[in-house]
Write a protein that holds these residues in place. Sequence first.
Motif, mmCIF file in Angstrom:
data_model
loop_
_atom_site.group_PDB
_atom_site.id
_atom_site.type_symbol
_atom_site.label_atom_id
_atom_site.label_comp_id
_atom_site.label_asym_id
_atom_site.label_seq_id
_atom_site.Cartn_x
_atom_site.Cartn_y
_atom_site.Cartn_z
ATOM 1 N N ASN A 10 0.856 -1.186 0.000
ATOM 2 C CA ASN A 10 0.000 0.000 0.000
ATOM 3 C C ASN A 10 0.890 1.231 0.000
ATOM 4 O O ASN A 10 2.112 1.107 -0.051
ATOM 5 C CB ASN A 10 -0.963 0.003 1.204
ATOM 6 N N PHE A 11 0.282 2.393 0.048
ATOM 7 C CA PHE A 11 1.008 3.654 0.142
ATOM 8 C C PHE A 11 0.542 4.406 1.370
ATOM 9 O O PHE A 11 -0.611 4.288 1.782
ATOM 10 C CB PHE A 11 0.763 4.530 -1.103
ATOM 11 N N HIS A 12 1.459 5.179 1.930
ATOM 12 C CA HIS A 12 1.139 6.102 3.014
ATOM 13 C C HIS A 12 1.402 7.521 2.527
ATOM 14 O O HIS A 12 2.424 7.773 1.881
ATOM 15 C CB HIS A 12 2.044 5.879 4.227
ATOM 16 N N GLU A 30 -10.796 16.039 4.843
ATOM 17 C CA GLU A 30 -12.210 15.989 4.448
ATOM 18 C C GLU A 30 -12.357 15.755 2.946
ATOM 19 O O GLU A 30 -13.225 14.991 2.512
ATOM 20 C CB GLU A 30 -12.912 17.280 4.852
ATOM 21 N N GLY A 31 -11.519 16.413 2.149
ATOM 22 C CA GLY A 31 -11.567 16.231 0.699
ATOM 23 C C GLY A 31 -11.226 14.809 0.292
ATOM 24 O O GLY A 31 -11.881 14.226 -0.579
ATOM 25 N N LEU A 32 -10.199 14.253 0.905
ATOM 26 C CA LEU A 32 -9.836 12.858 0.626
ATOM 27 C C LEU A 32 -10.962 11.910 1.017
ATOM 28 O O LEU A 32 -11.306 10.994 0.267
ATOM 29 C CB LEU A 32 -8.554 12.484 1.383
ATOM 30 N N ASP A 33 -11.519 12.145 2.198
ATOM 31 C CA ASP A 33 -12.586 11.273 2.702
ATOM 32 C C ASP A 33 -13.820 11.320 1.805
ATOM 33 O O ASP A 33 -14.482 10.301 1.591
ATOM 34 C CB ASP A 33 -12.947 11.681 4.132
ATOM 35 N N ALA A 34 -14.115 12.465 1.236
ATOM 36 C CA ALA A 34 -15.288 12.623 0.381
ATOM 37 C C ALA A 34 -15.097 11.979 -0.996
ATOM 38 O O ALA A 34 -16.078 11.596 -1.634
ATOM 39 C CB ALA A 34 -15.615 14.109 0.213
ATOM 40 N N ARG A 35 -13.840 11.850 -1.445
ATOM 41 C CA ARG A 35 -13.578 11.403 -2.814
ATOM 42 C C ARG A 35 -13.039 9.979 -2.947
ATOM 43 O O ARG A 35 -13.170 9.368 -4.005
ATOM 44 C CB ARG A 35 -12.580 12.362 -3.473
ATOM 45 N N PHE A 36 -12.399 9.486 -1.906
ATOM 46 C CA PHE A 36 -11.666 8.219 -2.031
ATOM 47 C C PHE A 36 -11.954 7.283 -0.857
ATOM 48 O O PHE A 36 -12.253 7.730 0.243
ATOM 49 C CB PHE A 36 -10.151 8.492 -2.085
ATOM 50 N N GLU A 37 -11.798 5.995 -1.134
ATOM 51 C CA GLU A 37 -11.891 4.970 -0.089
ATOM 52 C C GLU A 37 -10.489 4.792 0.490
ATOM 53 O O GLU A 37 -9.744 3.896 0.094
ATOM 54 C CB GLU A 37 -12.382 3.652 -0.684
ATOM 55 N N VAL A 38 -10.112 5.690 1.405
ATOM 56 C CA VAL A 38 -8.802 5.640 2.040
ATOM 57 C C VAL A 38 -8.998 5.446 3.541
ATOM 58 O O VAL A 38 -10.101 5.607 4.062
ATOM 59 C CB VAL A 38 -7.984 6.920 1.760
ATOM 60 N N GLN A 57 -1.656 10.320 8.936
ATOM 61 C CA GLN A 57 -1.319 9.404 7.855
ATOM 62 C C GLN A 57 -2.576 9.025 7.078
ATOM 63 O O GLN A 57 -3.647 8.868 7.661
ATOM 64 C CB GLN A 57 -0.680 8.158 8.460
ATOM 65 N N VAL A 58 -2.403 8.875 5.780
ATOM 66 C CA VAL A 58 -3.470 8.405 4.904
ATOM 67 C C VAL A 58 -2.950 7.139 4.215
ATOM 68 O O VAL A 58 -1.877 7.153 3.625
ATOM 69 C CB VAL A 58 -3.838 9.451 3.827
ATOM 70 N N LEU A 59 -3.691 6.059 4.314
ATOM 71 C CA LEU A 59 -3.305 4.794 3.707
ATOM 72 C C LEU A 59 -4.185 4.551 2.486
ATOM 73 O O LEU A 59 -5.412 4.700 2.574
ATOM 74 C CB LEU A 59 -3.493 3.662 4.724
ATOM 75 N N PHE A 60 -3.545 4.204 1.354
ATOM 76 C CA PHE A 60 -4.315 3.908 0.151
ATOM 77 C C PHE A 60 -3.623 2.820 -0.660
ATOM 78 O O PHE A 60 -2.428 2.547 -0.478
ATOM 79 C CB PHE A 60 -4.570 5.169 -0.683
ATOM 80 N N SER A 61 -4.366 2.189 -1.543
ATOM 81 C CA SER A 61 -3.879 1.030 -2.290
ATOM 82 C C SER A 61 -3.045 1.468 -3.498
ATOM 83 O O SER A 61 -3.179 2.592 -3.989
ATOM 84 C CB SER A 61 -5.054 0.176 -2.774
ATOM 85 N N PRO A 62 -2.209 0.576 -4.015
ATOM 86 C CA PRO A 62 -1.459 0.881 -5.230
ATOM 87 C C PRO A 62 -2.374 1.243 -6.407
ATOM 88 O O PRO A 62 -2.018 2.094 -7.230
ATOM 89 C CB PRO A 62 -0.685 -0.415 -5.516
ATOM 90 N N GLN A 63 -3.551 0.653 -6.464
ATOM 91 C CA GLN A 63 -4.488 0.953 -7.551
ATOM 92 C C GLN A 63 -5.025 2.389 -7.458
ATOM 93 O O GLN A 63 -5.471 2.952 -8.461
ATOM 94 C CB GLN A 63 -5.650 -0.046 -7.551
ATOM 95 N N GLN A 64 -4.996 2.983 -6.281
ATOM 96 C CA GLN A 64 -5.499 4.341 -6.085
ATOM 97 C C GLN A 64 -4.437 5.416 -6.306
ATOM 98 O O GLN A 64 -4.762 6.600 -6.328
ATOM 99 C CB GLN A 64 -6.050 4.491 -4.657
ATOM 100 N N PHE A 65 -3.192 5.014 -6.454
ATOM 101 C CA PHE A 65 -2.089 5.975 -6.553
ATOM 102 C C PHE A 65 -2.354 7.040 -7.622
ATOM 103 O O PHE A 65 -2.170 8.235 -7.377
ATOM 104 C CB PHE A 65 -0.775 5.244 -6.847
ATOM 105 N N GLU A 67 -4.961 8.300 -8.736
ATOM 106 C CA GLU A 67 -6.040 9.242 -8.439
ATOM 107 C C GLU A 67 -5.740 10.068 -7.185
ATOM 108 O O GLU A 67 -5.939 11.275 -7.164
ATOM 109 C CB GLU A 67 -7.362 8.495 -8.259
ATOM 110 N N VAL A 68 -5.255 9.404 -6.135
ATOM 111 C CA VAL A 68 -5.032 10.082 -4.860
ATOM 112 C C VAL A 68 -3.869 11.069 -4.960
ATOM 113 O O VAL A 68 -3.981 12.219 -4.525
ATOM 114 C CB VAL A 68 -4.796 9.062 -3.718
ATOM 115 N N VAL A 69 -2.745 10.642 -5.523
ATOM 116 C CA VAL A 69 -1.566 11.511 -5.560
ATOM 117 C C VAL A 69 -1.803 12.769 -6.417
ATOM 118 O O VAL A 69 -1.496 13.872 -5.957
ATOM 119 C CB VAL A 69 -0.310 10.731 -5.983
ATOM 120 N N PRO A 70 -2.365 12.670 -7.613
ATOM 121 C CA PRO A 70 -2.658 13.910 -8.344
ATOM 122 C C PRO A 70 -3.619 14.832 -7.591
ATOM 123 O O PRO A 70 -3.461 16.056 -7.618
ATOM 124 C CB PRO A 70 -3.269 13.416 -9.658
ATOM 125 N N TRP A 71 -4.596 14.254 -6.890
ATOM 126 C CA TRP A 71 -5.511 15.091 -6.117
ATOM 127 C C TRP A 71 -4.736 15.825 -5.024
ATOM 128 O O TRP A 71 -4.930 17.026 -4.813
ATOM 129 C CB TRP A 71 -6.642 14.254 -5.519
#
Length: 117
Positions: A10-12, A30-38, A57-65, A67-71
Motif C-alpha cells: 500500500n502507500f502512506h 475531508e476532501g480525501l474522505d469525500a472522494r476516495f476509499e482511504v 497518515q493516509v493509507l491507500f492502495s497501489p491501484q489508487q495511486f 487518483e489520490v496523488v494527483p488530487w
Amino acid sequence: MKNPTVEIKNFHAHVYFDLESREAAARIREGLDARFEVHFGRWHDAIVGPHPKSMYQVLFSPQQFGEVVPWLMLNREGLDILIHPTTGDDVIDHTDHALWLGEKLPLNIEVLRRITT
C-alpha cells in the motif's frame, strides 16, 4: 525495476501541519474522505516516529495511486506531504522510495533503523 520481487502492499501519505495550518490539513482530510476509499490514521499533534512535525497518515492502495496523488498535488494547500510505499523496509520506503509534495522535510531515520534491527 531494481528488484521486481518487491511488492508494494500500500502507500502512506503523511500530511504535515502546525498549529496555524491545522485547518488546512483538516480540509485536505475531508476532501480525501469525500472522494476516495482511504484509511486515516489519527491526528498526531506532536512529533512521532521519524516525522519532524505534527501529521496524520493516509493509507491507500497501489491501484489508487494515480487518483489520490494527483488530487493531493493539486489540493495540498501549501502543506508538505510525504508519500511512500510499504514494501517491508521502512528505512528504504521513507528515503529512497519517498515522494515529496512541497518541501522535503528532514526525517529522523535513526528511529526507523532502531525499530527494524
